[in-house]
Structures are given as C-alpha cells and as structure tokens.
Write a protein that holds these residues in place. Structure first.
Motif, short mmCIF file in Angstrom:
data_model
loop_
_atom_site.label_atom_id
_atom_site.label_comp_id
_atom_site.label_asym_id
_atom_site.label_seq_id
_atom_site.Cartn_x
_atom_site.Cartn_y
_atom_site.Cartn_z
N SER A 138 6.64 -35.68 -45.92
CA SER A 138 7.63 -36.60 -46.46
C SER A 138 9.04 -36.04 -46.33
O SER A 138 9.31 -34.89 -46.70
N THR A 141 10.19 -35.72 -50.23
CA THR A 141 9.61 -34.69 -51.09
C THR A 141 10.14 -33.30 -50.77
O THR A 141 10.42 -32.52 -51.68
N SER A 170 4.15 -41.06 -45.08
CA SER A 170 4.40 -40.25 -46.27
C SER A 170 5.80 -40.48 -46.81
O SER A 170 6.01 -40.58 -48.03
N THR A 171 6.77 -40.61 -45.92
CA THR A 171 8.15 -40.86 -46.35
C THR A 171 8.30 -42.23 -46.96
O THR A 171 8.97 -42.40 -48.00
N SER A 174 6.88 -42.16 -50.45
CA SER A 174 7.74 -41.41 -51.37
C SER A 174 8.99 -42.21 -51.75
O SER A 174 9.40 -42.22 -52.92
N ASP A 177 7.99 -44.90 -54.18
CA ASP A 177 7.74 -44.34 -55.51
C ASP A 177 9.03 -44.04 -56.26
O ASP A 177 9.05 -44.02 -57.50
N GLU A 178 10.10 -43.78 -55.51
CA GLU A 178 11.41 -43.52 -56.12
C GLU A 178 12.23 -44.80 -56.26
O GLU A 178 13.43 -44.75 -56.57
#
Length: 224
Positions: A138, A141, A170-171, A174, A177-178
């Motif tokens: 990510s 992350t 993955s990015t 992430s 999620d933010e």
C-alpha cells in the motif's frame, strides 16, 4: 456499457446505478503506482518471456500511452500528479514489510539508487511532483501519503499503475478505509494477466472505489 454498470461483482449484481461523480479539481489528485523499470524487464527464459507477453503488450499498448496522456491532461489543468514506487531504504532490504520478503515473485530487493527501482522514463515525475517511496504494498500504509493528501485538501484520489491485484488493490483499500473517495482507471492499470486484472476490478468496484475508463474520467473532469 458505462462505468455505472460495468465491473459488477456478485455482491452488486442488480444494485442501483451510482450517482454521477463530482470531482472538484482542487480536491483531486492522480496517483501513479509502481510503474518502474523492474516491471518492464523481459525475462531471459523463453518460457517465462512468453508467459508474460500479454502483460508487456498491455503495458506498451494500453497502460503507458493512456497514463502518459492522462498525466499530461492533469498537469495542463493544474491538477496534482503524485507518484509512488517500491524501493528499500537499506541495501539488504531489512526495512521491507513481510509481504515483500516472502519467497517468490513478490520478494523484491530494490535499493533506492538502483536502476530497476526508478519510474520508467515515459511516466517519470516532473520537477516539483511528489514521489513517495514505500516498502509495503500500500502506498498509504507505508508512507506519509495520507498526511500529505490531507494537508493538500485532497479528497478524491485517482489511482493508476501496477499491479491491479496487488499494490494498486492494497492502496485502493487503504485509501477507502481512510475515507478518501477513490476512482480507479481501468485502462491505466495492469496485472499479470487480463483475467487477474478484470477480477480485481470487479472485487474493488462500488465498495472501495469506482472503476472508470480514462475517457470517462476526462469527461467528468472536463479534460482535453
């Protein structure tokens, strides 16, 4: 078929069409992930070279020209272009995340100053553009990118690059999620195979991001 009905997974079959996307240029950035020299290197083994031929064809024929054009349009419109790349900070790679130390294809040992860790010339950053270096899949992350985006007032992140089913995925997850609004440009991404690429788009679409084509994105942003 438009972005509103394409790439539907099992979970979203028959779901209502999403609303039009509102992407204010001042709140939007283009993120280009891991389009580095290592990924463009042809295998010496003829069998492996043949196995990876569709990926290289997609890179040369689809991803690179489309992303070049998109970068140029974003720059001309004054919209930020940001780059992420994999590179370890220590020569022996001790600083890498576990996923990048596992045996096999994903075991990437690329110190900062190696040729293979550099972004390919066709998509290289221009002076003044942000480049983050990650030792994780990510780009969020493993770097300070979340803080940077927040400080810049960015709410919409347009994601491109390789590999769709790995670092791109993955990015995207992430970022979602933010609570960033994520747009994934399907013809500016690639995976090892077209099947992996399409399957991952279906998995991500409508929950972690909206999947669009570069032409649809241009229309949304009013880009030339």
């Amino acid at each position: 078929m438009s972005w509103k009905t394409a790439y539907r997974s099992f979970y979203y079959q028959g779901a209502p069409e999403p609303d039009d996307l509102e992407l204010r240029p001042a709140e939007t950035a283009l993120l280009c992930i891991d389009v580095q020299n290592y990924g463009m290197k042809l295998h010496e083994d003829p069998t492996e070279r043949a196995r990876w031929a569709p990926f290289h064809e997609r890179m040369r024929g689809t991803l690179i020209p489309n992303l070049q054009a998109l970068q140029a349009s974003f720059r001309a419109a004054g919209i930020d272009v940001i780059h992420a790349r994999i590179a370890c900070l220590l020569p022996d790679g001790r600083d890498r995340s576990l996923s990048q130390k596992m045996p096999g294809w994903n075991n990437l040992l690329m110190p900062l100053d190696t040729e293979e860790s550099l972004i390919i010339p066709e998509l290289a950053p221009q002076p003044g553009e942000i480049v983050v270096t990650k030792t994780t899949d990510s780009a969020l992350t493993g770097t300070n990118l979340r803080l940077v985006l927040s400080n810049m007032g960015i709410r919409n992140v347009v994601v491109t690059g390789v590999y769709t089913d790995q670092c791109v995925s993955s990015t995207v997850r992430s970022l979602a999620d933010e609570s960033f609004r994520v747009v994934l440009v399907e013809d500016c991404c690639a995976a090892g195979t077209d099947a992996l690429h399409r399957n991952e788009l279906e998995i991500l679409n409508m929950i972690y991001c909206h999947v669009v084509s570069s032409a649809e994105l241009r229309a949304m942003l009013g880009l030339d």
